[in-house]
Scaffold this active site. Structure first.
Site, mmCIF file in Angstrom:
data_model
loop_
_atom_site.group_PDB
_atom_site.id
_atom_site.type_symbol
_atom_site.label_atom_id
_atom_site.label_comp_id
_atom_site.label_asym_id
_atom_site.label_seq_id
_atom_site.Cartn_x
_atom_site.Cartn_y
_atom_site.Cartn_z
ATOM 1 N N CYS A 162 0.839 -1.210 0.000
ATOM 2 C CA CYS A 162 0.000 0.000 0.000
ATOM 3 C C CYS A 162 0.870 1.255 0.000
ATOM 4 C CB CYS A 162 -0.933 -0.027 1.213
ATOM 5 S SG CYS A 162 -1.849 1.498 1.476
ATOM 6 N N CYS A 215 -0.110 3.992 2.498
ATOM 7 C CA CYS A 215 0.271 3.599 3.861
ATOM 8 C C CYS A 215 1.692 4.046 4.189
ATOM 9 C CB CYS A 215 0.159 2.089 4.034
ATOM 10 S SG CYS A 215 -1.504 1.419 3.820
#
Length: 335
Positions: A87, A90
């Site tokens: 991700c 993230c």
């Protein structure tokens, strides 16, 4: 991305009442100890044993969730960062959360959850995209935001979380000491016992009654506290939840829901179904049902529905965004 309203089922959790009581006692103990040490010219103590800054950011998995998140949330607000290695957003958000957590100096704990390794937790929180950020305070789950937000907004959100934790649950966080030792689980050491507050015995009696299934006894114990201290937050929350559970204890869910479906303008039928909705964790359904009932009723019937809706707001708490949304909806149908 705008924050989403996300929740776990079973919002009405008696463990949260008990955790709030424990947290309040710890906070009172911390304040008393800080005042005592300040008077003696020493350093103030915290409600928990001191932690090094590095221990404020931890990795959490399904096996350790209760120990590392739920139990610690009675002492410090725990921020949950759901992330994954693949991700990209993230990788922007996680370092920011880590930095802000360390800057909070013990008023927050950050627990990082790798969703690839903890699919069950991801499902339990109803997460459909990452990064997703929640908080757990005194055993209660609060949705914060999903996606990457500007640092200023995240700072404001975390500051509000700290404020809610202290004002609503008496949770003031943990002491940070670079030289402190951390236990095997990363949990702070237990604090020394402190003198009980004026209402601690009654609040403890209420918790004991709840654990024993004596809802009537719990209701009375909370009322006894409020008779002497009408603004006691813990007693107000506990009373609202205990009264709700007492109301639904002997209900036949199927009969209640059938009656509500067949009688949309019957206030008693809608009130009973809303109680069941809330106990089952369907908060928005409960609020929406009663707002609709206010819309189609009048006079004493409308007032009865409105009063029950306000009581259910007390169960969830004024700071919950679902309560704010329902208050707005109620105002529209009333005025």
């Amino acid at each position: 991305m705008q924050p989403r309203n996300m929740s776990m089922s079973g919002v009405v959790d008696l463990a949260a009442v008990k955790a709030a009581g424990e947290a309040k006692a710890k906070a009172e103990q911390a304040r008393a100890e800080a005042a005592r040490q300040a008077a003696q010219g020493g350093a103030p103590a915290s409600a928990a044993g001191a932690l090094p800054p590095s221990a404020l950011v931890i990795d959490v998995d399904e096996a350790g969730f209760e120990r590392d998140v739920l139990q610690l949330s009675a002492e410090v607000p725990v921020v949950l960062d759901f992330w994954a290695e693949w991700c990209e957003p993230c990788k922007q958000l996680s370092p920011l959360l880590e930095r802000l957590t360390v800057e909070a100096n013990g008023r927050l704990l950050l627990a990082k959850v790798d969703v690839d390794a903890n699919q069950m937790l991801m499902q339990q929180f109803g997460i459909q995209g990452i990064p997703a950020v929640f908080a757990v305070v005194a055993g209660q789950v609060l949705p914060l935001f999903q996606g990457v937000a500007p640092e200023q907004e995240i700072r404001a959100t975390l500051a509000q979380l700290v404020q809610v934790a202290e004002e609503r649950f008496g949770i003031i966080g943990i002491e940070v000491d670079p030289n402190a030792e951390v236990g095997a689980a990363g949990a702070p050491a237990a604090a020394a016992e402190a003198p009980a507050g004026p209402h601690d015995a009654l609040l403890e009696a209420a918790v004991v009654a709840l654990d024993a299934g004596d809802l009537g006894g719990a209701v009375q114990a909370y009322k006894n506290v409020l008779a002497d201290d009408p603004t006691n937050t813990e007693a107000k929350l506990g009373l609202a939840q205990a009264e709700l559970l007492a109301r639904v204890k002997d209900m036949n869910p199927q009969a209640v829901r059938t009656a509500a479906a067949e009688n949309p303008k019957d206030p008693a039928a809608q009130i009973a179904a809303a109680d069941l909705d809330l106990v089952g964790g369907h908060v928005e359904d409960a609020f929406g049902r009663l707002v609709d009932a206010v819309r189609v009723t009048a006079g004493a019937d409308r007032d009865a529905v409105r009063v029950r809706l306000l009581e259910l707001f007390e169960v969830i708490g004024a700071d919950d965004p679902r309560v704010a949304a329902a208050r707005t909806a109620l105002a529209r149908v009333l005025f």
